[in-house]
Write a protein that holds these residues in place. Structure first.
Motif, PDB file in Angstrom:
ATOM      1  N   VAL A 194       3.216   2.352   2.860  1.00 39.75           N
ATOM      2  CA  VAL A 194       4.315   3.383   2.863  1.00 39.75           C
ATOM      3  C   VAL A 194       3.390   4.587   2.532  1.00 39.75           C
ATOM      4  CG1 VAL A 194       5.604   4.540   1.735  1.00 39.75           C
ATOM      5  CG2 VAL A 194       6.421   2.160   1.681  1.00 39.75           C
ATOM      6  N   VAL A 195       3.916   5.422   3.394  1.00 36.55           N
ATOM      7  CA  VAL A 195       3.045   6.535   3.541  1.00 36.55           C
ATOM      8  C   VAL A 195       3.857   7.316   3.527  1.00 36.55           C
ATOM      9  CG1 VAL A 195       1.920   8.250   5.319  1.00 36.55           C
ATOM     10  CG2 VAL A 195       2.030   6.099   5.392  1.00 36.55           C
ATOM     11  N   TRP A 196       3.625   8.246   2.054  1.00 33.28           N
ATOM     12  CA  TRP A 196       4.354   9.961   1.377  1.00 33.28           C
ATOM     13  C   TRP A 196       3.939  10.964   1.471  1.00 33.28           C
ATOM     14  CZ3 TRP A 196       5.663  10.789  -4.671  1.00 33.28           C
ATOM     15  CH2 TRP A 196       6.898  11.351  -4.265  1.00 33.28           C
ATOM     16  N   THR A 197       4.193  12.321   2.273  1.00 32.69           N
ATOM     17  CA  THR A 197       3.740  13.426   2.928  1.00 32.69           C
ATOM     18  C   THR A 197       4.384  14.271   1.958  1.00 32.69           C
ATOM     19  OG1 THR A 197       3.057  12.904   5.214  1.00 32.69           O
ATOM     20  CG2 THR A 197       2.416  15.284   4.261  1.00 32.69           C
ATOM     21  N   LEU A 198       3.781  14.535   0.769  1.00 38.33           N
ATOM     22  CA  LEU A 198       4.110  15.025  -0.395  1.00 38.33           C
ATOM     23  C   LEU A 198       4.419  16.761   0.589  1.00 38.33           C
ATOM     24  CD1 LEU A 198       1.982  14.883  -3.372  1.00 38.33           C
ATOM     25  CD2 LEU A 198       3.637  14.147  -2.083  1.00 38.33           C
ATOM     26  N   LYS A 199       3.892  17.344   0.778  1.00 34.51           N
ATOM     27  CA  LYS A 199       4.617  19.152   1.310  1.00 34.51           C
ATOM     28  C   LYS A 199       6.203  19.070   2.208  1.00 34.51           C
ATOM     29  CE  LYS A 199       2.804  23.084   3.543  1.00 34.51           C
ATOM     30  NZ  LYS A 199       1.906  23.223   3.735  1.00 34.51           N
ATOM     31  N   THR A 200       6.132  17.960   2.869  1.00 40.28           N
ATOM     32  CA  THR A 200       7.232  18.101   3.367  1.00 40.28           C
ATOM     33  C   THR A 200       8.529  16.938   3.244  1.00 40.28           C
ATOM     34  OG1 THR A 200       6.225  16.134   4.890  1.00 40.28           O
ATOM     35  CG2 THR A 200       6.357  18.724   5.579  1.00 40.28           C
ATOM     36  N   ASN A 201       7.943  16.218   1.961  1.00 37.09           N
ATOM     37  CA  ASN A 201       8.494  15.595   1.686  1.00 37.09           C
ATOM     38  C   ASN A 201       9.244  14.024   2.933  1.00 37.09           C
ATOM     39  OD1 ASN A 201       9.954  13.065  -0.033  1.00 37.09           O
ATOM     40  ND2 ASN A 201      11.102  15.275  -1.375  1.00 37.09           N
TER      41      ASN A 201
ATOM     42  N   GLU B 120       0.818  -1.397   0.094  1.00 40.62           N
ATOM     43  CA  GLU B 120       0.332   0.104  -0.141  1.00 40.62           C
ATOM     44  C   GLU B 120       0.737   1.641  -0.335  1.00 40.62           C
ATOM     45  OE1 GLU B 120      -3.340   2.407   2.568  1.00 40.62           O
ATOM     46  OE2 GLU B 120      -2.630   0.360   3.996  1.00 40.62           O
ATOM     47  N   VAL B 121       0.601   1.970  -0.917  1.00 38.39           N
ATOM     48  CA  VAL B 121       1.610   3.205  -0.763  1.00 38.39           C
ATOM     49  C   VAL B 121       0.331   4.265  -0.849  1.00 38.39           C
ATOM     50  CG1 VAL B 121       2.518   4.852  -1.938  1.00 38.39           C
ATOM     51  CG2 VAL B 121       3.512   2.542  -2.404  1.00 38.39           C
ATOM     52  N   ARG B 122       0.392   5.282   0.362  1.00 43.38           N
ATOM     53  CA  ARG B 122      -0.627   5.917   0.811  1.00 43.38           C
ATOM     54  C   ARG B 122      -0.117   7.536   0.490  1.00 43.38           C
ATOM     55  NH1 ARG B 122      -5.129   6.987   3.714  1.00 43.38           N
ATOM     56  NH2 ARG B 122      -5.585   4.433   4.327  1.00 43.38           N
ATOM     57  N   VAL B 123      -0.609   8.506  -0.468  1.00 44.90           N
ATOM     58  CA  VAL B 123       0.278   9.498  -0.418  1.00 44.90           C
ATOM     59  C   VAL B 123      -1.050  10.702  -0.365  1.00 44.90           C
ATOM     60  CG1 VAL B 123       0.561  11.010  -3.016  1.00 44.90           C
ATOM     61  CG2 VAL B 123       0.717   8.888  -2.805  1.00 44.90           C
ATOM     62  N   ARG B 124       0.302  11.443   1.130  1.00 42.86           N
ATOM     63  CA  ARG B 124      -1.427  12.440   1.079  1.00 42.86           C
ATOM     64  C   ARG B 124      -1.025  13.761   0.312  1.00 42.86           C
ATOM     65  NH1 ARG B 124       1.059  11.501   7.133  1.00 42.86           N
ATOM     66  NH2 ARG B 124      -1.413  10.019   7.599  1.00 42.86           N
ATOM     67  N   ASN B 125      -1.562  14.708  -0.723  1.00 41.63           N
ATOM     68  CA  ASN B 125      -0.785  15.600  -1.026  1.00 41.63           C
ATOM     69  C   ASN B 125      -1.508  16.706  -0.687  1.00 41.63           C
ATOM     70  OD1 ASN B 125      -1.061  17.368  -3.475  1.00 41.63           O
ATOM     71  ND2 ASN B 125      -2.159  16.486  -4.936  1.00 41.63           N
ATOM     72  N   ASN B 126      -0.622  17.273  -0.102  1.00 38.66           N
ATOM     73  CA  ASN B 126      -0.911  18.757   0.965  1.00 38.66           C
ATOM     74  C   ASN B 126      -0.273  19.681   0.631  1.00 38.66           C
ATOM     75  OD1 ASN B 126       1.814  17.431   2.338  1.00 38.66           O
ATOM     76  ND2 ASN B 126       1.400  18.124   3.660  1.00 38.66           N
ATOM     77  N   LEU B 127       0.473  19.565  -0.799  1.00 41.57           N
ATOM     78  CA  LEU B 127       1.276  20.867  -1.625  1.00 41.57           C
ATOM     79  C   LEU B 127       0.002  22.053  -1.767  1.00 41.57           C
ATOM     80  CD1 LEU B 127       2.414  18.871  -4.614  1.00 41.57           C
ATOM     81  CD2 LEU B 127       4.007  19.255  -2.462  1.00 41.57           C
ATOM     82  N   THR B 128       0.958  23.135  -1.282  1.00 40.14           N
ATOM     83  CA  THR B 128       1.022  25.003  -1.848  1.00 40.14           C
ATOM     84  C   THR B 128       1.770  25.137  -2.882  1.00 40.14           C
ATOM     85  OG1 THR B 128       1.818  25.016   0.090  1.00 40.14           O
ATOM     86  CG2 THR B 128      -0.797  24.970   0.244  1.00 40.14           C
ATOM     87  N   PRO B 129       1.052  25.339  -3.591  1.00 40.79           N
ATOM     88  CA  PRO B 129      -0.551  25.574  -4.414  1.00 40.79           C
ATOM     89  C   PRO B 129      -0.905  24.374  -5.238  1.00 40.79           C
ATOM     90  CG  PRO B 129       1.363  26.383  -6.322  1.00 40.79           C
ATOM     91  CD  PRO B 129       2.043  25.789  -4.687  1.00 40.79           C
TER      92      PRO B 129
END
Length: 127
Positions: free
Chosen positions: A113-120, A39-48
């Motif tokens: 796998v949990v990937w938070t995009l804003k903080t990478n 499982e690849v969990r992606v948190r798309n909390n990018l700004t903009p």
């Protein structure tokens, strides 16, 4: 009135409550991940805010499209591999073509796998 008629109304209500309770812990967007997958969990909390497409690259150079994640959304994607290699990297590409690359990581069968995009930030652990 038939005997037991009142009880029969309770059973369907109890089943509905049980089903609703089980469904509350998992959203419709979260697929059930098979035992032979990661499982690849992606948190798309990018700004903009931007839609991203997510791919996974293996050490040998093979790349696999995992899916798209809407702005502000968290989505579980499934990765299946016949034979796991030792190192992988996730790449998210925004609508403007900019890429975010995760650090290289080791993966194993049954991992989450949990990937938070804003903080990478990348977290890997068991499901």
């Amino acid at each position: 009135m038939r005997r037991g008629h009142r009880r029969s109304g309770l059973l369907p209500a109890a089943i509905l409550l049980l089903v609703a309770g089980c469904a509350a812990g998992r959203s419709a967007a979260d697929p059930v991940v098979p035992e032979d997958a990661v499982e690849v969990r992606v948190r798309n909390n990018l700004t903009p805010r931007t839609l991203v497409t997510v791919r996974i690259f293996s050490r040998s150079g093979a790349r696999t499209f995992l899916g798209a994640v809407a702005p502000g959304d968290t989505k579980s994607l499934t990765f299946r591999e016949a034979m796991f290699e030792s190192r992988y990297q996730l790449v998210a590409t925004g609508e403007d073509g900019q890429e975010i690359r995760s650090r290289d990581f080791d993966m194993y069968l049954g991992a989450r796998v949990v990937w938070t995009l804003k903080t990478n930030v990348l977290d890997i652990g068991p499901r």
